[in-house]
Design an enzyme around this catalytic site. Structure first.
Site, PDB file in Angstrom:
ATOM      1  N   TRP A 183      -0.833  20.851   9.210  1.00 20.91           N
ATOM      2  CA  TRP A 183       0.389  21.415   8.614  1.00 20.91           C
ATOM      3  C   TRP A 183       1.427  21.545   9.723  1.00 20.91           C
ATOM      4  CZ3 TRP A 183       2.778  26.188   9.887  1.00 20.91           C
ATOM      5  CH2 TRP A 183       3.965  26.408   9.185  1.00 20.91           C
ATOM      6  N   GLU A 224      -1.237  19.261   4.614  1.00 22.65           N
ATOM      7  CA  GLU A 224      -0.791  20.378   3.766  1.00 22.65           C
ATOM      8  C   GLU A 224       0.724  20.347   3.623  1.00 22.65           C
ATOM      9  OE1 GLU A 224      -1.682  24.172   5.560  1.00 22.65           O
ATOM     10  OE2 GLU A 224      -1.050  25.306   3.794  1.00 22.65           O
ATOM     11  N   LYS A 226       4.531  21.691   2.010  1.00 19.66           N
ATOM     12  CA  LYS A 226       5.187  22.991   1.830  1.00 19.66           C
ATOM     13  C   LYS A 226       6.581  22.770   1.283  1.00 19.66           C
ATOM     14  CE  LYS A 226       5.810  27.337   4.204  1.00 19.66           C
ATOM     15  NZ  LYS A 226       5.337  28.193   5.263  1.00 19.66           N
ATOM     16  N   ASP A 257      -1.820  24.425  -0.827  1.00 20.32           N
ATOM     17  CA  ASP A 257      -1.767  25.870  -0.559  1.00 20.32           C
ATOM     18  C   ASP A 257      -0.981  26.471  -1.715  1.00 20.32           C
ATOM     19  OD1 ASP A 257      -0.486  28.360   0.306  1.00 20.32           O
ATOM     20  OD2 ASP A 257      -1.190  27.923   2.328  1.00 20.32           O
ATOM     21  N   HIS A 260       2.739  27.358  -1.551  1.00 22.76           N
ATOM     22  CA  HIS A 260       3.680  26.352  -1.062  1.00 22.76           C
ATOM     23  C   HIS A 260       4.414  25.578  -2.144  1.00 22.76           C
ATOM     24  CE1 HIS A 260       1.849  26.031   3.235  1.00 22.76           C
ATOM     25  NE2 HIS A 260       2.124  27.264   2.872  1.00 22.76           N
ATOM     26  N   HIS A 284      -5.864  25.834   0.211  1.00 25.88           N
ATOM     27  CA  HIS A 284      -5.639  27.101   0.899  1.00 25.88           C
ATOM     28  C   HIS A 284      -5.349  28.091  -0.204  1.00 25.88           C
ATOM     29  CE1 HIS A 284      -4.462  26.207   5.350  1.00 25.88           C
ATOM     30  NE2 HIS A 284      -5.742  26.071   5.111  1.00 25.88           N
ATOM     31  N   ASP A 292       6.291  32.638  -0.051  1.00 23.19           N
ATOM     32  CA  ASP A 292       5.009  32.324   0.575  1.00 23.19           C
ATOM     33  C   ASP A 292       4.580  33.470   1.485  1.00 23.19           C
ATOM     34  OD1 ASP A 292       2.813  30.862   1.498  1.00 23.19           O
ATOM     35  OD2 ASP A 292       3.966  29.940   3.106  1.00 23.19           O
ATOM     36  N   ASP A 294       1.831  35.213   1.766  1.00 22.53           N
ATOM     37  CA  ASP A 294       0.458  35.297   2.253  1.00 22.53           C
ATOM     38  C   ASP A 294      -0.132  36.690   2.136  1.00 22.53           C
ATOM     39  OD1 ASP A 294      -0.337  32.544   3.177  1.00 22.53           O
ATOM     40  OD2 ASP A 294       1.538  32.758   4.262  1.00 22.53           O
ATOM     41  N   ASP A 324      -6.152  31.423   3.099  1.00 24.29           N
ATOM     42  CA  ASP A 324      -5.043  31.422   4.056  1.00 24.29           C
ATOM     43  C   ASP A 324      -4.057  32.535   3.722  1.00 24.29           C
ATOM     44  OD1 ASP A 324      -3.108  30.888   5.905  1.00 24.29           O
ATOM     45  OD2 ASP A 324      -2.286  29.149   4.877  1.00 24.29           O
TER      46      ASP A 324
HETATM   47  C1  RNT Z   1       1.816  27.820   6.562  1.00 24.36           C
HETATM   48  C2  RNT Z   1       0.577  27.158   6.124  1.00 24.36           C
HETATM   49  C3  RNT Z   1      -0.524  27.081   7.139  1.00 24.36           C
HETATM   50  C4  RNT Z   1      -0.684  28.357   7.944  1.00 24.36           C
HETATM   51  C5  RNT Z   1      -1.938  28.410   8.782  1.00 24.36           C
HETATM   52  C6  RNT Z   1      -1.892  29.514   9.775  1.00 24.36           C
HETATM   53  O1  RNT Z   1       2.700  28.058   5.552  1.00 24.36           O
HETATM   54  O2  RNT Z   1       0.109  27.747   4.960  1.00 24.36           O
HETATM   55  O3  RNT Z   1      -1.687  26.699   6.533  1.00 24.36           O
HETATM   56  O4  RNT Z   1      -0.661  29.478   7.125  1.00 24.36           O
HETATM   57  O5  RNT Z   1      -2.175  27.201   9.340  1.00 24.36           O
HETATM   58 ZN    ZN Z   2      -1.815  27.174   4.247  1.00 19.94          ZN
END
Ligand code: RNT
Ligand code: ZN
Length: 417
Positions: A183, A224, A226, A257, A260, A284, A292, A294, A324
């Protein structure tokens, strides 16, 4: 009534639906989830970074952040004691452990810098997954694999190659396969004048990284995508279309993810399409709250829907599930335990769903009964099955795990000042 007695009753109730709870528990026991090391220290790693860059953010200042490899490993152990089953650990390149103060920059990382992690994993029977770290580094601001500066781009290509070698080492030492997820944070805050150029450079960089001839039986590579990051609101180089096309053409995996995409766009709805065209898919699992963000994974509708898509399509061995998120505002060990247990609960919920009957109702056009059945299922004695699963796997059932967290906080985390 004991946990066992409650389970026997639940088993009977589910059997009436045609669901075999024993089989569900046996299946669940063998589903590994890749636990992300970076929840334990707010994604700081061990290179002495003082801030997290790349348009991602861990907010909060709850005490007890792991500051050293020893502390992080200790915290991971504490989390794993409270999570049923055998799992995997997901590392980032920024968690290299340099012995005798001999540091290596990201482009010169070697398997030896992860020896301690391999020892840690071996002793606990964990598999290891890996991520090159294209952020929190002086050369990562703000472009890495798409940089117009050829020296910077070369540096990051070398980092990517180094990471493939490290993953090969993981799989070689631990058996099985290691997932390497790429990523990059590259993108623009404002409307770009050239969208193609950065993507063409990213494409070429990936080609160069993959050209090193890594062992495909040991290493699975994913990219990955985004949609935006902080400071990259208008354009990300690694968009979903870029990554999906690149992966399809080059025989690597997509990693989705669920933080994303646009807020109403659901990863659960993407899984079936990905499975029709790909042998494997990586995830993820996170919880985006308005962006995003998290947040810690909770047992919400989208998590259940993701799990259902994996389970009812018979794809438990085709979807690589990783977590994640990074919440620094609550006890970090709790954050891990909650997310891991919730992911497992969602899988169990899916395993206890009479999919064939529900699909039949759908195909017959019997949408009223379908909706009624789906709603009634929510009140089946699912928790009794979960608690029994915890008991059988030697971890605290219900909320009993939290007592252990409190103790660990008092005895260990609170002393980190
Ligand atoms: C970032 C991505 C990525 C990170 C990690 C730490 O938006 O989701 O995967 O969160 O690699
Ligand atoms: Zn991620």
């Amino acid at each position: 009534m004991t946990i066992q007695e409650k389970y026997e009753e639940a088993k009977r109730v589910y059997r009436e639906l045609g669901v075999d709870t024993d089989a569900a528990l046996e299946t669940l026991k063998h589903v590994p989830i890749s636990m992300h090391c970076w929840q334990g220290d707010d994604v700081m790693g061990f290179e002495g970074a003082t801030e997290l860059t790349g348009g991602i953010q861990a907010t909060g200042d709850y005490p007890g952040r792991a500051r050293t490899p020893e502390e992080l490993m200790m915290d991971i152990d504490q989390a794993l004691r409270l999570i049923p089953g055998k799992h995997r650990l997901n590392l980032h390149a920024s968690y290299a452990i340099f012995e005798d103060g001999k540091k290596a920059d990201r482009n010169a990382l070697k398997p030896e810098h992860f020896k301690k992690w391999v020892e840690f994993a071996k002793a606990r029977g964990l598999g290891l997954d890996f991520n090159p770290t294209f952020f929190s580094h002086p050369l990562a601001s703000p472009f890495t694999l798409s940089s117009p500066d050829e020296n910077i781009r070369r540096f990051w290509i070398d980092h990517g190659k180094a990471c493939l070698r490290i993953a090969e080492y993981f799989a070689g030492e631990l058996g099985g396969q290691s997932l390497v997820n790429i990523w990059i944070p590259d993108g623009y805050k404002d409307i770009p004048a050239d969208r193609l150029g950065p993507r063409a450079r990213f494409k070429d960089s990936l080609d160069q990284i993959l050209s090193i001839g890594y062992d495909k039986s040991k290493v699975l590579v994913a990219i990955e995508s985004k949609v935006f990051g902080i400071g990259m609101e208008s354009y990300t180089v690694g968009s979903h279309e870029f990554c999906m096309n690149y992966a399809a053409k080059n025989g690597i995996l997509c990693l989705l993810d669920n933080g994303h995409y646009h807020p109403t766009e659901m990863v659960s709805d993407k899984i079936s399409s990905m499975l029709l065209f790909n042998e494997k898919l990586a995830l993820h699992v996170t919880r985006p709250v308005r962006w995003d963000s998290d947040h810690v994974v909770i047992f919400d509708d989208e998590l259940k829907e993701i799990a259902k898509e994996i389970v009812r399509n018979g794809a438990l061995d085709r979807v690589i599930i990783g977590l994640d998120y990074f919440d620094a505002s609550i006890n970090r060990v709790s954050a891990w335990v909650l997310g891991m247990r919730n992911m497992q609960k969602a899988l169990l919920y899916a395993l206890l769903t009479p999919d064939k009957q529900l699909a039949k109702l759908q195909n017959e056009g019997n949408y009223t009964e379908l909706l009624v059945r789906q709603e009634e299922l929510k009140f089946y004695p699912f928790a009794d099955v979960w608690n029994y699963f915890c008991q059988c796997n030697g971890v605290p059932a219900g909320d009993a795990w939290f007592k252990e967290i409190r103790k660990y906080e008092q005895e260990v985390l609170a002393l980190r000042k």
